[in-house]
Design a protein around this motif. Structure first.
Motif, short mmCIF file in Angstrom:
data_model
loop_
_atom_site.label_atom_id
_atom_site.label_comp_id
_atom_site.label_asym_id
_atom_site.label_seq_id
_atom_site.Cartn_x
_atom_site.Cartn_y
_atom_site.Cartn_z
N ASN A 52 0.85 -1.18 0.00
CA ASN A 52 0.00 0.00 0.00
C ASN A 52 0.89 1.24 0.00
N GLN A 53 0.84 2.03 -1.07
CA GLN A 53 1.65 3.25 -1.18
C GLN A 53 1.37 4.24 -0.05
N ASN A 54 0.20 4.15 0.58
CA ASN A 54 -0.18 5.11 1.63
C ASN A 54 0.21 4.65 3.03
N ALA A 55 0.70 3.43 3.16
CA ALA A 55 1.09 2.90 4.47
C ALA A 55 2.51 3.34 4.82
N ARG A 56 2.82 3.33 6.07
CA ARG A 56 4.18 3.67 6.54
C ARG A 56 4.99 2.38 6.61
N THR A 57 5.35 1.85 5.42
CA THR A 57 6.08 0.59 5.34
C THR A 57 7.31 0.76 4.46
N ALA A 58 8.18 -0.26 4.52
CA ALA A 58 9.42 -0.20 3.76
C ALA A 58 9.98 -1.60 3.52
N ALA A 59 10.89 -1.67 2.57
CA ALA A 59 11.63 -2.90 2.29
C ALA A 59 13.07 -2.72 2.74
N HIS A 60 13.61 -3.78 3.36
CA HIS A 60 15.00 -3.81 3.79
C HIS A 60 15.53 -5.20 3.50
N LYS A 61 16.81 -5.31 3.20
CA LYS A 61 17.38 -6.60 2.81
C LYS A 61 17.41 -7.62 3.95
N ASP A 94 20.09 15.38 4.41
CA ASP A 94 20.22 16.72 3.85
C ASP A 94 19.29 17.74 4.50
N ASN A 95 18.09 17.30 4.91
CA ASN A 95 17.14 18.27 5.47
C ASN A 95 16.69 17.95 6.90
N GLY A 96 17.09 16.80 7.44
CA GLY A 96 16.76 16.42 8.80
C GLY A 96 15.35 15.88 9.01
N ARG A 97 14.54 15.82 7.96
CA ARG A 97 13.18 15.28 8.11
C ARG A 97 13.23 13.77 8.27
N SER A 98 12.31 13.24 9.09
CA SER A 98 12.32 11.80 9.32
C SER A 98 10.90 11.24 9.33
N VAL A 99 10.83 9.92 9.16
CA VAL A 99 9.58 9.17 9.17
C VAL A 99 9.85 7.83 9.82
N ILE A 100 8.86 7.32 10.55
CA ILE A 100 8.97 5.99 11.15
C ILE A 100 8.16 5.02 10.30
N PHE A 157 8.18 8.29 1.70
CA PHE A 157 9.26 9.03 1.05
C PHE A 157 8.89 10.52 0.98
N SER A 158 7.61 10.79 0.68
CA SER A 158 7.13 12.18 0.54
C SER A 158 7.29 12.98 1.82
N ILE A 159 7.31 12.33 2.96
CA ILE A 159 7.48 13.02 4.23
C ILE A 159 8.90 13.54 4.38
N ILE A 160 9.87 12.81 3.86
CA ILE A 160 11.27 13.22 4.05
C ILE A 160 11.88 13.93 2.84
N ALA A 161 11.23 13.80 1.65
CA ALA A 161 11.79 14.42 0.45
C ALA A 161 10.74 14.50 -0.66
N ASN A 162 11.01 15.31 -1.63
CA ASN A 162 10.14 15.40 -2.79
C ASN A 162 10.35 14.15 -3.64
#
Length: 133
Positions: free
Chosen positions: A63-72, A86-92, A114-119
């Motif tokens: 879901n593109q709207n969920a706060r999820t991610a892929a890691h190896k 570069d800008n200090g913005r973060s997301v959990i 991604f949109s929370i921390i960068a364009n």
């Protein structure tokens, strides 16, 4: 044992001990212990829209709207704080998939994360990933 043999043996033991004490830990793109948390530095990207609704490695639907991610390598369900250096913005986000599999990239975020921390037009940003739990 002869005296010279004893000296050689002692020298050997001392050199082995000193060698073991002087080894450095690698600091390149791997997890580090820092203030009782672990972190990783590298690049983050985000999932393309074509992955919306597809099954992730842990069995969930992406879901593109969920706060999820892929890691190896991180365990599914692990929560991490991803900070744009570069800008200090973060997301959990919560790890629910495997990837990215492109050199230098350490995490793939949902587009909304991604949109929370960068364009999103940037596509890739330098980040620090901290393991929360």
């Amino acid at each position: 044992m002869k005296n010279s043999s004893k000296n050689s043996f002692l020298l050997f033991i001392i050199l082995i001990t000193l060698s073991a004490c002087s080894q450095k830990q690698s600091s390149s793109n791997s997890a580090h212990s820092h203030s009782s948390s672990q972190y990783e530095a590298g690049q983050a990207s985000y999932y393309a829209n074509k992955y919306q609704g597809r099954q992730t490695a842990n069995g969930e639907r992406f879901n593109q709207n969920a706060r999820t991610a892929a890691h190896k390598t991180l365990k599914f369900g692990t929560r991490v704080k991803v900070t744009n250096v570069d800008n200090g913005r973060s997301v959990i986000v919560r790890i629910n998939d495997r990837g990215p599999f492109i050199k230098g990239r350490i995490i793939d975020l949902s587009k909304s994360s991604f949109s929370i921390i960068a364009n999103p037009r940037l596509g890739i940003v330098k980040v620090k990933v901290e393991i929360l739990r």
